[in-house]
Design an enzyme around this catalytic site. Sequence first.
Site: not given
Length: 338
Positions: A61, A133-134, A289, A317
Amino acid sequence: MRPPAGWFHVKQRSSRTLAAVGEMPLNPDASGLLDVGDGNKMYWEMRGNPAGRPVLIVHGGPGAGRSRTAHKQFNPELFHVVQFDQRGCGDSVPSAADPSTDMSCNTTEHLLADMEALRGHLGIEQWLLYGGSWASTLILAYAQRYPNRVLGIVLIGVTMTRPQEVDWLYRGLRLFRPVEWERFRSGVPAEHRDGNLVEAYRQLLEHPDAAVRERAAYDWCAWEDAAIAHESMGKPGQYSAKIDAARLAFVRICTHYFARAAWLDDGQLVRDADRLRGIPGILIHGRLDLSAPVRTAWELAEAWPDAELQIIEDSGHTGSPAMVAAITAAVARFTPEG
């Protein structure tokens, strides 16, 4: 004690072996709301063998909420799998979708404390950290803060939420998506269009008018989808597909964190990578990505000698079959002998 560096290279299992021993149950074996202070209660759940190797799955996120499928990567007979929803999203309360929710109590520092509180609450001494990711930003920050609590790390789609990464995603990427970026830019008031767009969107998500907040969340997610629209091997379109409340929480939390570069010093996670010495890591990143270029993963691997970087040539991604295979193999290398 932490396993010696390189231990995971001799603990390999095939995906056939993993599949043969059963799948992780759909419903959690236990769950709850942990009071973490400031009026926040963090949702957590766990599956698998309580005597197995503990693994914490950290979601992306920020504000996306826990994955409903990530636990399936782990053999339920050999792993003790823990998941949680970060403050303000998923089943944690209060939700950031509610405009009255106090966002000053939702920072990287709060999330690190929440993760450590959850570890203590569940009586886990050390755990494997897994996420993308985050989640990679949060995992790295946690591991550098509490290295003695970490058995190993698997990161997919490495990001460190540095100002240069945020600027690339919300401005630099216009070089590849000019039409969609102009729509994204036009979503903020004219006086802010040549300034910090992330901060401008953050302010819109704090607007008293619900219609303004909802429109801003929609426009933000449309740009996020544009950044992954070329990824035919993965799952483009996933951001706009969120339901209204989840989309509002996601965008409010994203803008809140990205406007402040996650409250981390610029380059902090690379600078302090020496704190990860002795912790084995596998970094899996897609060559295609655009939203998080591979250089970030490469810089981390250069600063962290115990990490192995795997670049997946056909993946962006959102992944590809080759990335799924790489993730499965990475988990197998951390799987204990049955």
